[in-house]
Write an enzyme that holds these catalytic residues in place. Sequence first.
Site, mmCIF file in Angstrom:
data_model
loop_
_atom_site.group_PDB
_atom_site.id
_atom_site.type_symbol
_atom_site.label_atom_id
_atom_site.label_comp_id
_atom_site.label_asym_id
_atom_site.label_seq_id
_atom_site.Cartn_x
_atom_site.Cartn_y
_atom_site.Cartn_z
ATOM 1 N N GLY A 206 0.827 -1.207 0.000
ATOM 2 C CA GLY A 206 0.000 0.000 0.000
ATOM 3 C C GLY A 206 0.858 1.253 0.000
ATOM 4 N N GLN B 241 -31.994 28.990 -8.203
ATOM 5 C CA GLN B 241 -30.798 29.103 -7.372
ATOM 6 C C GLN B 241 -30.302 27.749 -6.877
ATOM 7 O OE1 GLN B 241 -31.937 31.962 -4.381
ATOM 8 N NE2 GLN B 241 -31.393 33.710 -5.687
ATOM 9 N N ARG C 145 -31.552 23.936 -21.000
ATOM 10 C CA ARG C 145 -32.628 23.041 -20.563
ATOM 11 C C ARG C 145 -33.784 23.858 -19.973
ATOM 12 N NH1 ARG C 145 -35.546 18.436 -20.985
ATOM 13 N NH2 ARG C 145 -35.865 17.368 -18.998
ATOM 14 N N GLU D 248 4.293 15.691 -8.865
ATOM 15 C CA GLU D 248 3.136 14.877 -9.221
ATOM 16 C C GLU D 248 1.907 15.310 -8.442
ATOM 17 O OE1 GLU D 248 2.088 10.197 -9.905
ATOM 18 O OE2 GLU D 248 3.135 10.723 -8.051
ATOM 19 N N ARG D 249 2.081 15.564 -7.140
ATOM 20 C CA ARG D 249 0.943 15.972 -6.315
ATOM 21 C C ARG D 249 0.382 17.313 -6.786
ATOM 22 N NH1 ARG D 249 3.842 14.098 -0.616
ATOM 23 N NH2 ARG D 249 3.547 11.860 -0.986
ATOM 24 N N LYS E 284 16.129 2.734 9.524
ATOM 25 C CA LYS E 284 16.139 3.402 8.229
ATOM 26 C C LYS E 284 15.263 2.602 7.253
ATOM 27 C CE LYS E 284 20.685 5.629 8.409
ATOM 28 N NZ LYS E 284 21.998 5.775 7.706
#
Length: 386
Positions: free
Chosen positions: A131, A281, A270, A244-245, A179
């Site tokens: 993940g 509204q 429409r 990327e973010r 680490k």
Amino acid sequence: MTAEESSVDIVRKATRELARKFDNDYWLEKDRKHEYPWEFVKTFAEGGWLGAMIPEEYGGIGLGLTEAGVMMSEIAASGAGMSGGSAIHFYVFPPAPIVRHGSEEMKREWLPKLARGEILMAFGVTEPTAGVDTSRIKTKATKIDGGWVVNGQKVWITNAQNAHKILLLARTSPRREDKPLHGMTLFFTDLNRERITVREIEKLGRAAIDSNELFIDNLEVGDDEVVGEVDKGFYYLLDGLNPERTVVGLEGVGLGRAALELATKYANDRVVFDRPIGKNQAVAHPLADAWIRLEAAELMCMKAAELFDAHQPCGPESAAAKFLGAEAGWQACDRALSTHGGFGYAKEYHIERLWREVRLLRNAPFSQEMVLNYISTQVLGLPRAY
């Protein structure tokens, strides 16, 4: 370029014109048939845009994140959504570790080909058992004479049905608790289908762009295909995370604007009870609110991009950009679908495709909840929950 016209304005105008040569019906057909939009990619390749952030010395045009982000937002806003966005996105941002850390030979051989659209690459990081905890990937590269042998599994890998090359993250040293992100290496190698089984994942949206599971069985990779230094691959990925973010946020803004454009036209045209529904509204205000939120999200995205281009820290800003762009885009698409009433469900009105595609951005490249975790701990200094 005139004094009044910035590089951002030029990029916005040029890429908007190019993207809008492909109308909503083109993307509807690609979505229906699950066909990769090669015509769209070729058009952007011929314009030189695939190498947007690749330096000129390697065949690109050397733009900053600000200009590249605007390009991606215009692509999404054209109606291409993430089907068009992802098709171009993967030429612009995944090569970043190669640009910054690849050998000179690697850069000179492959970056011009990427910039010209001659090859397609996949990005192999995510795994089914890890993940968002990348430190726990299980794909392993074992050292042999002159190279490595890779075994493992990847999931949600874009482009693997057609890709020639893959930027692949694998463990080269055991995980250490002190680490945990050390010991992973990036390889840029052939997507060898004799050693990599590719299985497509059927999914909710973005049907024109494939997502896949990869099963890697004794894939041999040369030492010359290592990007940068062994065991430091994750840290090289960080060079691409903030851009990327930020760009995902801008793609969300673009998707929202595409939906808002369709909804506004429909609300004007429409007629129900002898009046355009846009006079009500209950229809008009949600769309107005969506416009406001898209404008605000874009400002945060542009702030993050400008910080990145100025070589300033931008982690919180890029996370906020992704969060706001994804939320504003989703809200705009959802309200646009409601504006269309029952026709919002009909494919011929195009809203349902944008609605399906924008939903992805709240989950990827990292979820809204992980953004909030990051801001709460890294910005506010609150204790971690995990």
